[in-house]
Design a protein around this motif. Structure first.
Motif, PDB file in Angstrom:
ATOM      1  N   GLN A  15       0.879  -1.161   0.000  1.00  0.00           N
ATOM      2  CA  GLN A  15       0.000   0.000   0.000  1.00  0.00           C
ATOM      3  C   GLN A  15       0.919   1.214   0.000  1.00  0.00           C
ATOM      4  N   ILE A  16       0.720   2.089  -0.963  1.00  0.00           N
ATOM      5  CA  ILE A  16       1.634   3.215  -1.167  1.00  0.00           C
ATOM      6  C   ILE A  16       0.845   4.512  -1.121  1.00  0.00           C
ATOM      7  N   ASP A  17       1.326   5.456  -0.334  1.00  0.00           N
ATOM      8  CA  ASP A  17       0.714   6.786  -0.281  1.00  0.00           C
ATOM      9  C   ASP A  17       1.177   7.572  -1.506  1.00  0.00           C
ATOM     10  N   SER A  18       0.539   7.289  -2.625  1.00  0.00           N
ATOM     11  CA  SER A  18       0.904   7.873  -3.912  1.00  0.00           C
ATOM     12  C   SER A  18      -0.286   7.720  -4.843  1.00  0.00           C
ATOM     13  N   SER A  19      -0.127   8.188  -6.063  1.00  0.00           N
ATOM     14  CA  SER A  19      -1.204   8.056  -7.050  1.00  0.00           C
ATOM     15  C   SER A  19      -0.920   6.885  -7.994  1.00  0.00           C
ATOM     16  N   PRO A  96      -6.367   1.875  -7.188  1.00  0.00           N
ATOM     17  CA  PRO A  96      -6.436   3.137  -6.442  1.00  0.00           C
ATOM     18  C   PRO A  96      -7.362   3.021  -5.234  1.00  0.00           C
ATOM     19  N   GLY A  97      -6.981   3.726  -4.171  1.00  0.00           N
ATOM     20  CA  GLY A  97      -7.811   3.840  -2.981  1.00  0.00           C
ATOM     21  C   GLY A  97      -8.135   5.304  -2.759  1.00  0.00           C
ATOM     22  N   ASP A  98      -8.567   5.651  -1.553  1.00  0.00           N
ATOM     23  CA  ASP A  98      -8.921   7.037  -1.266  1.00  0.00           C
ATOM     24  C   ASP A  98      -7.706   7.955  -1.330  1.00  0.00           C
ATOM     25  N   ASN A  99      -6.670   7.646  -0.561  1.00  0.00           N
ATOM     26  CA  ASN A  99      -5.463   8.478  -0.549  1.00  0.00           C
ATOM     27  C   ASN A  99      -4.207   7.665  -0.800  1.00  0.00           C
ATOM     28  N   SER A 100      -4.380   6.461  -1.304  1.00  0.00           N
ATOM     29  CA  SER A 100      -3.241   5.588  -1.528  1.00  0.00           C
ATOM     30  C   SER A 100      -3.546   4.630  -2.666  1.00  0.00           C
ATOM     31  N   VAL A 101      -2.569   3.813  -2.980  1.00  0.00           N
ATOM     32  CA  VAL A 101      -2.680   2.830  -4.051  1.00  0.00           C
ATOM     33  C   VAL A 101      -2.238   1.484  -3.481  1.00  0.00           C
ATOM     34  N   THR A 102      -2.942   0.426  -3.839  1.00  0.00           N
ATOM     35  CA  THR A 102      -2.464  -0.919  -3.533  1.00  0.00           C
ATOM     36  C   THR A 102      -1.855  -1.469  -4.817  1.00  0.00           C
ATOM     37  N   MET A 103      -0.595  -1.805  -4.733  1.00  0.00           N
ATOM     38  CA  MET A 103       0.126  -2.350  -5.873  1.00  0.00           C
ATOM     39  C   MET A 103       0.474  -3.794  -5.554  1.00  0.00           C
ATOM     40  N   THR A 104       0.168  -4.695  -6.483  1.00  0.00           N
ATOM     41  CA  THR A 104       0.498  -6.106  -6.310  1.00  0.00           C
ATOM     42  C   THR A 104       1.357  -6.546  -7.473  1.00  0.00           C
ATOM     43  N   TRP A 123      12.822  -8.720  -4.986  1.00  0.00           N
ATOM     44  CA  TRP A 123      11.619  -7.920  -5.237  1.00  0.00           C
ATOM     45  C   TRP A 123      11.168  -7.218  -3.960  1.00  0.00           C
ATOM     46  N   ASP A 124      11.241  -7.907  -2.829  1.00  0.00           N
ATOM     47  CA  ASP A 124      10.837  -7.294  -1.564  1.00  0.00           C
ATOM     48  C   ASP A 124      11.687  -6.052  -1.279  1.00  0.00           C
ATOM     49  N   THR A 125      12.996  -6.180  -1.422  1.00  0.00           N
ATOM     50  CA  THR A 125      13.902  -5.051  -1.200  1.00  0.00           C
ATOM     51  C   THR A 125      13.638  -3.928  -2.190  1.00  0.00           C
ATOM     52  N   ARG A 126      13.527  -4.265  -3.461  1.00  0.00           N
ATOM     53  CA  ARG A 126      13.339  -3.244  -4.497  1.00  0.00           C
ATOM     54  C   ARG A 126      12.000  -2.521  -4.322  1.00  0.00           C
ATOM     55  N   LEU A 127      10.950  -3.259  -3.940  1.00  0.00           N
ATOM     56  CA  LEU A 127       9.651  -2.597  -3.747  1.00  0.00           C
ATOM     57  C   LEU A 127       9.648  -1.723  -2.503  1.00  0.00           C
ATOM     58  N   ASN A 128      10.442  -2.067  -1.503  1.00  0.00           N
ATOM     59  CA  ASN A 128      10.623  -1.147  -0.376  1.00  0.00           C
ATOM     60  C   ASN A 128      11.265   0.150  -0.869  1.00  0.00           C
ATOM     61  N   ASN A 129      12.233   0.034  -1.783  1.00  0.00           N
ATOM     62  CA  ASN A 129      12.849   1.220  -2.387  1.00  0.00           C
ATOM     63  C   ASN A 129      11.801   2.055  -3.130  1.00  0.00           C
ATOM     64  N   LEU A 130      10.927   1.378  -3.862  1.00  0.00           N
ATOM     65  CA  LEU A 130       9.877   2.074  -4.617  1.00  0.00           C
ATOM     66  C   LEU A 130       8.964   2.853  -3.677  1.00  0.00           C
ATOM     67  N   VAL A 131       8.527   2.222  -2.612  1.00  0.00           N
ATOM     68  CA  VAL A 131       7.650   2.886  -1.643  1.00  0.00           C
ATOM     69  C   VAL A 131       8.362   4.118  -1.075  1.00  0.00           C
ATOM     70  N   SER A 132       9.603   3.953  -0.691  1.00  0.00           N
ATOM     71  CA  SER A 132      10.371   5.066  -0.145  1.00  0.00           C
ATOM     72  C   SER A 132      10.487   6.213  -1.151  1.00  0.00           C
ATOM     73  N   MET A 133      10.803   5.871  -2.400  1.00  0.00           N
ATOM     74  CA  MET A 133      10.936   6.887  -3.435  1.00  0.00           C
ATOM     75  C   MET A 133       9.631   7.671  -3.622  1.00  0.00           C
ATOM     76  N   LEU A 134       8.512   6.951  -3.702  1.00  0.00           N
ATOM     77  CA  LEU A 134       7.234   7.616  -3.966  1.00  0.00           C
ATOM     78  C   LEU A 134       6.676   8.364  -2.757  1.00  0.00           C
ATOM     79  N   GLU A 135       6.926   7.861  -1.564  1.00  0.00           N
ATOM     80  CA  GLU A 135       6.347   8.486  -0.382  1.00  0.00           C
ATOM     81  C   GLU A 135       7.225   9.606   0.203  1.00  0.00           C
TER      82      GLU A 135
END
Length: 138
Positions: A15-19, A96-104, A123-135
């Motif tokens: 779940q990412i606080d992003s669009s 998309p959610g209200d103020n976040s996105v669920t990415m699978t 993938w787990d490590t890289r997606l943590n990087n993605l969340v950090s970058m976007l949030e």
């Protein structure tokens, strides 16, 4: 959430606080990919377009081809890393959610000798990087 099944599938949700637009761009924009996934990316973001990902310090690469690009909703691409003799498939669903996105992200169709545990960890490590970058921009 991360899971790997006996059928050689890795599934990771975040779940990412992003669009939806920003998450989609993170998989289709060269500069953004280089910020969270790899050292160097070369791509043509179109169905049938190529995607070459390189990791310098690991001396490895993956050659991919986009198979599905549904803007802000879904991305899929074939994946073949250095030393592999067949393609696997990566798909990314964006909800998309209200103020976040669920990415699978789901990575399937591994060869019988693929190291699925390593894919799971990477993938787990890289997606943590993605969340950090976007949030946070980090």
């Amino acid at each position: 959430m991360v899971s790997a099944t006996a059928t050689q599938t890795v599934t990771i949700s975040r779940q990412i606080d992003s669009s939806s637009k920003e998450v989609y761009a993170a998989f289709t924009d060269r500069d953004l990919l280089q910020n969270w996934l790899c050292n160097t990316a070369h791509l043509r973001a179109a169905e049938g377009g190529h995607l070459l990902l390189q990791w310098g310090q690991e001396n490895t690469h993956a050659f991919c081809q986009y198979t599905t690009l549904q803007e802000n909703k879904k991305i899929a691409f074939n994946w073949r890393a250095k030393g592999e003799d067949q393609d696997s498939l990566v798909s990314v669903d964006i909800e998309p959610g209200d103020n976040s996105v669920t990415m699978t992200l789901t990575h399937t169709d591994f060869s019988d000798d693929a190291d699925v545990d390593t894919y799971h960890k990477q993938w787990d490590t890289r997606l943590n990087n993605l969340v950090s970058m976007l949030e946070t921009g980090a």
